[in-house]
Design a protein around this motif. Sequence first.
Motif, PDB file in Angstrom:
ATOM      1  N   GLY A  72       0.804  -1.213   0.000  1.00  0.00           N
ATOM      2  CA  GLY A  72       0.000   0.000   0.000  1.00  0.00           C
ATOM      3  C   GLY A  72       0.836   1.261   0.000  1.00  0.00           C
ATOM      4  O   GLY A  72       0.387   2.312  -0.474  1.00  0.00           O
ATOM      5  N   GLN A  73       2.076   1.194   0.545  1.00  0.00           N
ATOM      6  CA  GLN A  73       2.954   2.361   0.530  1.00  0.00           C
ATOM      7  C   GLN A  73       3.210   2.822  -0.898  1.00  0.00           C
ATOM      8  O   GLN A  73       3.118   4.012  -1.209  1.00  0.00           O
ATOM      9  CB  GLN A  73       4.308   2.017   1.160  1.00  0.00           C
ATOM     10  CG  GLN A  73       4.295   1.843   2.656  1.00  0.00           C
ATOM     11  CD  GLN A  73       5.674   1.413   3.112  1.00  0.00           C
ATOM     12  OE1 GLN A  73       5.967   0.238   3.191  1.00  0.00           O
ATOM     13  NE2 GLN A  73       6.522   2.366   3.395  1.00  0.00           N
ATOM     14  N   TYR A 252      -7.738  -5.073   3.094  1.00  0.00           N
ATOM     15  CA  TYR A 252      -7.817  -4.205   4.267  1.00  0.00           C
ATOM     16  C   TYR A 252      -8.975  -4.513   5.217  1.00  0.00           C
ATOM     17  O   TYR A 252      -8.980  -4.010   6.333  1.00  0.00           O
ATOM     18  CB  TYR A 252      -7.923  -2.746   3.816  1.00  0.00           C
ATOM     19  CG  TYR A 252      -6.665  -2.234   3.188  1.00  0.00           C
ATOM     20  CD1 TYR A 252      -5.550  -1.942   3.963  1.00  0.00           C
ATOM     21  CD2 TYR A 252      -6.574  -2.082   1.814  1.00  0.00           C
ATOM     22  CE1 TYR A 252      -4.379  -1.486   3.389  1.00  0.00           C
ATOM     23  CE2 TYR A 252      -5.399  -1.626   1.224  1.00  0.00           C
ATOM     24  CZ  TYR A 252      -4.304  -1.326   2.019  1.00  0.00           C
ATOM     25  OH  TYR A 252      -3.141  -0.885   1.446  1.00  0.00           O
ATOM     26  N   ASP A 414       0.592  -1.938   6.605  1.00  0.00           N
ATOM     27  CA  ASP A 414       1.068  -0.738   5.918  1.00  0.00           C
ATOM     28  C   ASP A 414       1.613   0.293   6.908  1.00  0.00           C
ATOM     29  O   ASP A 414       2.582   0.995   6.614  1.00  0.00           O
ATOM     30  CB  ASP A 414      -0.061  -0.118   5.104  1.00  0.00           C
ATOM     31  CG  ASP A 414      -0.335  -0.883   3.815  1.00  0.00           C
ATOM     32  OD1 ASP A 414       0.540  -1.665   3.400  1.00  0.00           O
ATOM     33  OD2 ASP A 414      -1.419  -0.711   3.231  1.00  0.00           O
ATOM     34  N   ARG A 417       5.074  -0.843   7.997  1.00  0.00           N
ATOM     35  CA  ARG A 417       6.049  -0.639   6.930  1.00  0.00           C
ATOM     36  C   ARG A 417       6.450   0.829   6.817  1.00  0.00           C
ATOM     37  O   ARG A 417       7.631   1.146   6.666  1.00  0.00           O
ATOM     38  CB  ARG A 417       5.448  -1.116   5.602  1.00  0.00           C
ATOM     39  CG  ARG A 417       5.466  -2.627   5.419  1.00  0.00           C
ATOM     40  CD  ARG A 417       4.713  -3.030   4.165  1.00  0.00           C
ATOM     41  NE  ARG A 417       4.906  -4.447   3.866  1.00  0.00           N
ATOM     42  CZ  ARG A 417       4.234  -5.104   2.924  1.00  0.00           C
ATOM     43  NH1 ARG A 417       3.313  -4.460   2.199  1.00  0.00           N
ATOM     44  NH2 ARG A 417       4.465  -6.384   2.706  1.00  0.00           N
TER      45      ARG A 417
END
Length: 468
Positions: A72-73, A252, A414, A417
């Motif tokens: 997702g980053q 998610y 996420d 991270r």
Amino acid sequence: MVRLMMILLGVDYLRARWRGVLVVGAVSAAIGAGLFIDALDGVLYFRVAPFGWLLLVEGLATLAVAWTGMGGQRTLRYVKGLAFCLTAGLILSGYRHASFILSMVFATLFLADGLLQIASAWVVRYRTWKYAVAGGVLEIAIAIFLYQPYPTHYKGTVPYCLGLALFFTGWNLLLLALRARRLGVNPAVAQGGAAALAASAVGVKGGVGARLTQTVFDGPPGDHERALTVHVWTPVGTSKAEARRQPVIDRYIAAVDRDGVISTGHAALETPENVYISLYPAVEIDRSPDEFSRLLRATAENDVPGLFQPDYATESKAWCPSTRKVRIRNYDAQRLARFWQHYRADTTYNLTHRNCSSTVSHALEAALEGATPRVWGGGWLAFVRMLATPELWVAAQVRKRGQTMAWTPGLTLDYARALSMLADPRPAGWTRAMRLVRTRLGRGLKPHGARERSGNSGDGRGAGSHGA
């Protein structure tokens, strides 16, 4: 984003620099209010072109390093970079309908975010859900203001949005500075409850923590390095039967298998100091579609007894190994231990309010409080470097979703991270790109005979490594 900065900077750093934060907040709020008022009369003294160039530079810089993110980053980086570049392009193009287009886009984003925040708060009903609804109503009011053409006929769209952003950022910094003067515990970390309050209170008289000897890391910690580990079992990876693929939702929120059984995944945190944080319901919760909507309420009637797993080996053997891991070197073991000592006294489990993911996220925040000064020192450089790191924006967006909706394993993954890139800074994406270019240019400039010898050396490298 301000609360996330409070966590990463820590109590000691903030208390030592509250005057500087106060000045920055006052200047930001004053400039923001001035820009907004300037746009109301239809005659703009604010020149949007320099702001457009700044947006363009920021957008291009974000796109240049977007490929270094994970999951997702990476997606959020590309979205941010493209949005900034498109906005800058409209501002600088001189197109006569550019202001109208920007106004419609910004208004739609405010409207969508406000509706999502209100809907999620109404469904989940967590402790501060009424404040979230009020925030959503404010976003909808801003959207309506941007949709209608009075009084500036869309000319003031950019100054409006920039002014609001600067004003609210400055207002939050002013509140932070006034509280930081006699700050005993970090109010951002304190959202985790009494346990986080206790963790934040550890070592408040010791000044900024000792700086790490290394400030940039080439990658995640190796297996031999001392590091905190966030374990995540993704919803798809833990489905008992084959999951029906539903993009975004199964990443998610939850995955639904072919038998209609819902899997929400799991999250846990482990450290070399024998701290293992993994909250699970003592009795399996009925997650059938008929009951699931009722269980989403973060109210007391959905509280059930929970239990903490003893260690990762036991949990993974009884269930399955985690599907994703995030490891972080720069954490405060003392604060985390203090958090865990208080948090585990309450074994209550709630599917949305106090679940495995929210537990891990709060524990991670307690462990990373003050991480930025530890890696970049106690000066203003730590503040500037943190603001220049793209993951700060990513982590802030993920944290907002977790706080206003519910923490899920996907959001926690996420979040971990992004925070790992802030606590254990990596070389800038453009630096890595330049290294790659230099390496390839160096190989391309080798003498022909040297390239032949390299390719015929028989060690499995040469042309193959060049292609890699």
